[in-house]
Design an enzyme around this catalytic site. Sequence first.
Site, short mmCIF file in Angstrom:
data_model
loop_
_atom_site.label_atom_id
_atom_site.label_comp_id
_atom_site.label_asym_id
_atom_site.label_seq_id
_atom_site.Cartn_x
_atom_site.Cartn_y
_atom_site.Cartn_z
N SER A 1 -5.14 2.37 -8.90
CA SER A 1 -4.84 2.51 -7.48
C SER A 1 -3.35 2.36 -7.12
O SER A 1 -2.97 2.55 -5.98
CB SER A 1 -5.66 1.52 -6.65
N LYS B 1 -1.61 -4.74 -4.57
CA LYS B 1 -1.55 -3.87 -3.37
C LYS B 1 -0.11 -3.82 -2.85
O LYS B 1 0.71 -4.66 -3.19
CB LYS B 1 -2.44 -4.45 -2.25
#
Lengths: 422, 139
Positions: B58, B95
């Site tokens: 991701s 993230k």
Amino acid sequence: MPTFALVDCNTFYASCERLFQPDLRDRPVVVLSNNDGCVIARSNEAKSLGIAMGAPLFKIRKLVDEHGVIVRSSNYALYGDISERVMSVLGSQAPAHEIYSIDECFLDLDRMAVADLTDWCRNLRRRTHKWTGIPVSIGVGPTKTLAKVANRLAKKSAKAGGVLDLSHHPQWTEAALRKTAVGDVWGIGRRWSAMLEERGIHTAHDLACSQDGWVRKRMGIVGLKTVHELRGIACHALDDQPAPRQTTCCSRTFGEAIRDKGQVHDAVMSFAERVAEKVRHAGQVAGAVQLFIRTDPFDQNAARKSVSGSATFQRPTSDTRVITDAVLRIFDRIWRDGYGWRKAGVLLLDLGDPASVPASLFDVIEQPDGLMAALDEINSRFGRGKARLGLARKGGEWRMRQENLSPSFTTRWGDIPAAKMG
Amino acid sequence: MLRFVEYPTPLELPLFGSPVEAGFPSPADDHIEGKLDLNEHLVRRPAATFFVRAAGESMRGAGIFDGDLLVIDRGITPQPDDIVIAVVHGELTVKRLQRVNGAWQLAAENPNFPTLPIRDDGCEIWGVVTHSIRRHCGR
């Protein structure tokens, strides 16, 4: 007046286990002693379930199953590394510090010029938690014993917010002492606390009010110092220069009694290797080595025996080859057939600085051949005991029982935590 | 001899005085000025620095790939646009921390993965990612 702080990590082992496994945060966690025998550390949730310190695992099995208690084997590689980090943060902020145990540190705040020490402590607490992930509580007092008292209350009271300063709030001291059971005072062991309770001395305040002559007679000069410290008279200074270690030891309790000579031999050899690595790591050399083997002292049904032997090196050394050779000779000399051995250990004694070893006329000057350094590097990179001298067989039943060991998150490349990208 | 390097052992490489150029070496290169320690470059606060292994896809847009080694500094206070380790559903997760119209969110750097809003009850930022290290030679 001196000002001491005691910084204590909250439920340290459980906090270390939780650092890299945040899903354990709200769950009860217990850590077991070597060999997974009994509980040596509990999270607050585990304490509230009524799990006692020292409880054997089989006795709490039902609670563990019913409440989903997380059970961990003790992981000293992890706790040791995190402890070093905490101590280094504390040491960098205070003028002087003394590491008291793996999770406690005294600070000398005497010469600190800060407007509000409570504020300063709150900041230190925040910083330690942020940097290392470990929550701490801080107690401040004019003596080490009062700093300990303050720390205990700082931890228990929600109002304190993890910090209690008795140095700048002496008016709180009496209440603090009244709230502290005499058995919880630093240095008051179980024996003294039973004797004191019997005489109606129940709290730290009662003890502080006892007469010097009586205390001296019953508890000696050590006890008297404790009483003076409770009154705010400092008797213990900060030992910020601990003496270099004089001995180091590697010992283990075996998972079960071992009767086979070969197996005990293997265990003992691996302890010798490990302990040699330890002194090399500390940059020291040993003058002597001691080996002991003993049966289970608590087993009423089996024959009990304890044997030991030692050897002095011609020249202080940290070389695994010399040390294992000496241990092997001792082992052959002291070994007895017919016993179920339960514990063994190798101690290196008379440790010193290699530079201070006097050369003797008949010394064969050892050329550092890099073998020991290479051995240490391989083992630190690939895991302990991966590269060894041709002495010991791998594995074996003596190995410690560690069924619930968490990874060595911070000390082994293969064990570093994963961070998800999903 | 091979030298295995493990933190905090300093990794010492010679630092040469002049930039590398094709052709004849400068005589000044004989003069070694000091040693480079990779830890010094990657680890500013040893007590607050942790290594983690990135796992997943991701964060490709940020140049972080499956298996990369991440250097985390917990001493840094997270700011918008930092790459962070956040605790999501009890797991350490990589993230991009963002602030959009006053609201904090955790963004992925791959269109196939969702952006997570940070709700009022907050979210724990475990640490700030300062470096990622990727192996380019498998041998």
